[in-house]
Design a protein around this motif. Sequence first.
Motif, PDB file in Angstrom:
ATOM      1  N   MET A 297       0.850  -1.203   0.000  1.00  0.00           N
ATOM      2  CA  MET A 297       0.000   0.000   0.000  1.00  0.00           C
ATOM      3  C   MET A 297       0.881   1.247   0.000  1.00  0.00           C
ATOM      4  O   MET A 297       0.608   2.200  -0.729  1.00  0.00           O
ATOM      5  CB  MET A 297      -0.945   0.002   1.199  1.00  0.00           C
ATOM      6  CG  MET A 297      -2.115  -0.943   1.078  1.00  0.00           C
ATOM      7  SD  MET A 297      -3.331  -0.452  -0.169  1.00  0.00           S
ATOM      8  CE  MET A 297      -4.187   0.876   0.694  1.00  0.00           C
ATOM      9  N   ALA A 298       1.935   1.244   0.812  1.00  0.00           N
ATOM     10  CA  ALA A 298       2.836   2.396   0.852  1.00  0.00           C
ATOM     11  C   ALA A 298       3.490   2.623  -0.505  1.00  0.00           C
ATOM     12  O   ALA A 298       3.732   3.760  -0.906  1.00  0.00           O
ATOM     13  CB  ALA A 298       3.896   2.186   1.927  1.00  0.00           C
ATOM     14  N   GLN A 299       3.728   1.546  -1.218  1.00  0.00           N
ATOM     15  CA  GLN A 299       4.390   1.634  -2.513  1.00  0.00           C
ATOM     16  C   GLN A 299       3.461   2.111  -3.627  1.00  0.00           C
ATOM     17  O   GLN A 299       3.881   2.853  -4.517  1.00  0.00           O
ATOM     18  CB  GLN A 299       4.965   0.265  -2.881  1.00  0.00           C
ATOM     19  CG  GLN A 299       5.830   0.282  -4.109  1.00  0.00           C
ATOM     20  CD  GLN A 299       6.508  -1.064  -4.345  1.00  0.00           C
ATOM     21  OE1 GLN A 299       6.317  -2.028  -3.610  1.00  0.00           O
ATOM     22  NE2 GLN A 299       7.303  -1.125  -5.393  1.00  0.00           N
ATOM     23  N   TYR A 300       2.183   1.723  -3.588  1.00  0.00           N
ATOM     24  CA  TYR A 300       1.290   1.991  -4.723  1.00  0.00           C
ATOM     25  C   TYR A 300       0.088   2.886  -4.424  1.00  0.00           C
ATOM     26  O   TYR A 300      -0.502   3.433  -5.358  1.00  0.00           O
ATOM     27  CB  TYR A 300       0.792   0.676  -5.323  1.00  0.00           C
ATOM     28  CG  TYR A 300       1.916  -0.165  -5.857  1.00  0.00           C
ATOM     29  CD1 TYR A 300       2.702   0.275  -6.934  1.00  0.00           C
ATOM     30  CD2 TYR A 300       2.230  -1.382  -5.287  1.00  0.00           C
ATOM     31  CE1 TYR A 300       3.764  -0.483  -7.410  1.00  0.00           C
ATOM     32  CE2 TYR A 300       3.285  -2.150  -5.760  1.00  0.00           C
ATOM     33  CZ  TYR A 300       4.041  -1.695  -6.825  1.00  0.00           C
ATOM     34  OH  TYR A 300       5.087  -2.446  -7.292  1.00  0.00           O
ATOM     35  N   CYS A 301      -0.307   3.026  -3.181  1.00  0.00           N
ATOM     36  CA  CYS A 301      -1.478   3.848  -2.860  1.00  0.00           C
ATOM     37  C   CYS A 301      -1.039   5.290  -2.619  1.00  0.00           C
ATOM     38  O   CYS A 301      -0.356   5.590  -1.638  1.00  0.00           O
ATOM     39  CB  CYS A 301      -2.216   3.295  -1.643  1.00  0.00           C
ATOM     40  SG  CYS A 301      -3.713   4.230  -1.249  1.00  0.00           S
ATOM     41  N   ALA A 302      -1.444   6.178  -3.511  1.00  0.00           N
ATOM     42  CA  ALA A 302      -1.072   7.591  -3.406  1.00  0.00           C
ATOM     43  C   ALA A 302      -1.820   8.291  -2.287  1.00  0.00           C
ATOM     44  O   ALA A 302      -1.342   9.287  -1.742  1.00  0.00           O
ATOM     45  CB  ALA A 302      -1.348   8.303  -4.728  1.00  0.00           C
ATOM     46  N   GLY A 303      -2.990   7.777  -1.935  1.00  0.00           N
ATOM     47  CA  GLY A 303      -3.770   8.389  -0.865  1.00  0.00           C
ATOM     48  C   GLY A 303      -5.090   7.679  -0.671  1.00  0.00           C
ATOM     49  O   GLY A 303      -5.602   7.019  -1.587  1.00  0.00           O
ATOM     50  N   MET A 304      -5.610   7.822   0.535  1.00  0.00           N
ATOM     51  CA  MET A 304      -6.882   7.219   0.890  1.00  0.00           C
ATOM     52  C   MET A 304      -7.756   8.318   1.505  1.00  0.00           C
ATOM     53  O   MET A 304      -7.387   8.907   2.520  1.00  0.00           O
ATOM     54  CB  MET A 304      -6.661   6.085   1.902  1.00  0.00           C
ATOM     55  CG  MET A 304      -7.926   5.360   2.289  1.00  0.00           C
ATOM     56  SD  MET A 304      -7.629   4.055   3.527  1.00  0.00           S
ATOM     57  CE  MET A 304      -6.630   2.926   2.597  1.00  0.00           C
ATOM     58  N   ALA A 305      -8.871   8.591   0.858  1.00  0.00           N
ATOM     59  CA  ALA A 305      -9.802   9.608   1.350  1.00  0.00           C
ATOM     60  C   ALA A 305     -11.039   8.914   1.920  1.00  0.00           C
ATOM     61  O   ALA A 305     -11.646   8.079   1.253  1.00  0.00           O
ATOM     62  CB  ALA A 305     -10.208  10.542   0.222  1.00  0.00           C
ATOM     63  N   ILE A 306     -11.384   9.280   3.134  1.00  0.00           N
ATOM     64  CA  ILE A 306     -12.587   8.763   3.778  1.00  0.00           C
ATOM     65  C   ILE A 306     -13.626   9.876   3.738  1.00  0.00           C
ATOM     66  O   ILE A 306     -13.379  10.983   4.227  1.00  0.00           O
ATOM     67  CB  ILE A 306     -12.325   8.357   5.247  1.00  0.00           C
ATOM     68  CG1 ILE A 306     -11.145   7.402   5.370  1.00  0.00           C
ATOM     69  CG2 ILE A 306     -13.594   7.794   5.875  1.00  0.00           C
ATOM     70  CD1 ILE A 306     -11.325   6.061   4.725  1.00  0.00           C
ATOM     71  N   VAL A 307     -14.773   9.597   3.128  1.00  0.00           N
ATOM     72  CA  VAL A 307     -15.866  10.567   3.075  1.00  0.00           C
ATOM     73  C   VAL A 307     -16.888  10.120   4.111  1.00  0.00           C
ATOM     74  O   VAL A 307     -17.373   8.991   4.078  1.00  0.00           O
ATOM     75  CB  VAL A 307     -16.505  10.635   1.673  1.00  0.00           C
ATOM     76  CG1 VAL A 307     -17.610  11.676   1.645  1.00  0.00           C
ATOM     77  CG2 VAL A 307     -15.444  10.930   0.618  1.00  0.00           C
ATOM     78  N   GLU A 308     -17.181  11.011   5.035  1.00  0.00           N
ATOM     79  CA  GLU A 308     -17.974  10.647   6.205  1.00  0.00           C
ATOM     80  C   GLU A 308     -18.863  11.813   6.594  1.00  0.00           C
ATOM     81  O   GLU A 308     -18.504  12.974   6.387  1.00  0.00           O
ATOM     82  CB  GLU A 308     -17.004  10.317   7.351  1.00  0.00           C
ATOM     83  CG  GLU A 308     -17.617   9.948   8.660  1.00  0.00           C
ATOM     84  CD  GLU A 308     -18.032   8.491   8.733  1.00  0.00           C
ATOM     85  OE1 GLU A 308     -19.212   8.267   9.059  1.00  0.00           O
ATOM     86  OE2 GLU A 308     -17.208   7.608   8.485  1.00  0.00           O
ATOM     87  N   ASP A 309     -20.003  11.521   7.177  1.00  0.00           N
ATOM     88  CA  ASP A 309     -20.840  12.545   7.788  1.00  0.00           C
ATOM     89  C   ASP A 309     -20.124  12.960   9.070  1.00  0.00           C
ATOM     90  O   ASP A 309     -20.125  12.224  10.056  1.00  0.00           O
ATOM     91  CB  ASP A 309     -22.229  11.984   8.079  1.00  0.00           C
ATOM     92  CG  ASP A 309     -23.133  12.976   8.775  1.00  0.00           C
ATOM     93  OD1 ASP A 309     -22.669  14.083   9.155  1.00  0.00           O
ATOM     94  OD2 ASP A 309     -24.318  12.647   8.966  1.00  0.00           O
ATOM     95  N   LEU A 310     -19.472  14.112   9.038  1.00  0.00           N
ATOM     96  CA  LEU A 310     -18.626  14.539  10.146  1.00  0.00           C
ATOM     97  C   LEU A 310     -19.391  14.756  11.443  1.00  0.00           C
ATOM     98  O   LEU A 310     -18.797  14.735  12.519  1.00  0.00           O
ATOM     99  CB  LEU A 310     -17.847  15.794   9.760  1.00  0.00           C
ATOM    100  CG  LEU A 310     -16.898  15.635   8.567  1.00  0.00           C
ATOM    101  CD1 LEU A 310     -16.149  16.934   8.297  1.00  0.00           C
ATOM    102  CD2 LEU A 310     -15.936  14.484   8.768  1.00  0.00           C
ATOM    103  N   SER A 311     -20.701  14.927  11.357  1.00  0.00           N
ATOM    104  CA  SER A 311     -21.485  15.117  12.581  1.00  0.00           C
ATOM    105  C   SER A 311     -21.568  13.826  13.411  1.00  0.00           C
ATOM    106  O   SER A 311     -21.913  13.864  14.576  1.00  0.00           O
ATOM    107  CB  SER A 311     -22.892  15.619  12.254  1.00  0.00           C
ATOM    108  OG  SER A 311     -23.636  14.604  11.593  1.00  0.00           O
TER     109      SER A 311
END
Length: 135
Positions: free
Chosen positions: A78-92
């Motif tokens: 993952m460190a080698q190939y994943c440029a980023g991981m975005a979690i979309v969440e209801d922040l409330s």
Amino acid sequence: MIEVRDSHYPLVSIKFEGVVALVETESYLGRLNEWLAREQPFALMMDRTNPERGEDPEEGKQSHAAIISWSKQNKERMAQYCAGMAIVEDLSRISERQQQTLPKTLNLLFGCPGQLFSNTTDAEQWLRQQLKTFS
């Protein structure tokens, strides 16, 4: 239910809706294996804005354990190939402290940069920037 989309690879997304079963967790982890096997950079959006409470606590524990086990086995890739991981969440639904610690937790767990967003537009913009600067 989990919906996996990779038609815009290297930007891939996983949308969680309703209660997520262990078999679905194992399925999306299998897809992560497929993306890693390409040995090319990708970015991952995990949309959790519409989960349903009431999941079986035991199955939830099993799903969590499967994710932890998978991340330990695949953190280096993952460190080698994943440029980023975005979690979309209801922040409330999550505490301010969790919002602040999640990026560090994602990096420790998966080995790639992570960020929390309240909408998919901002998440996608961040992921595209991560892909541009990923080395």
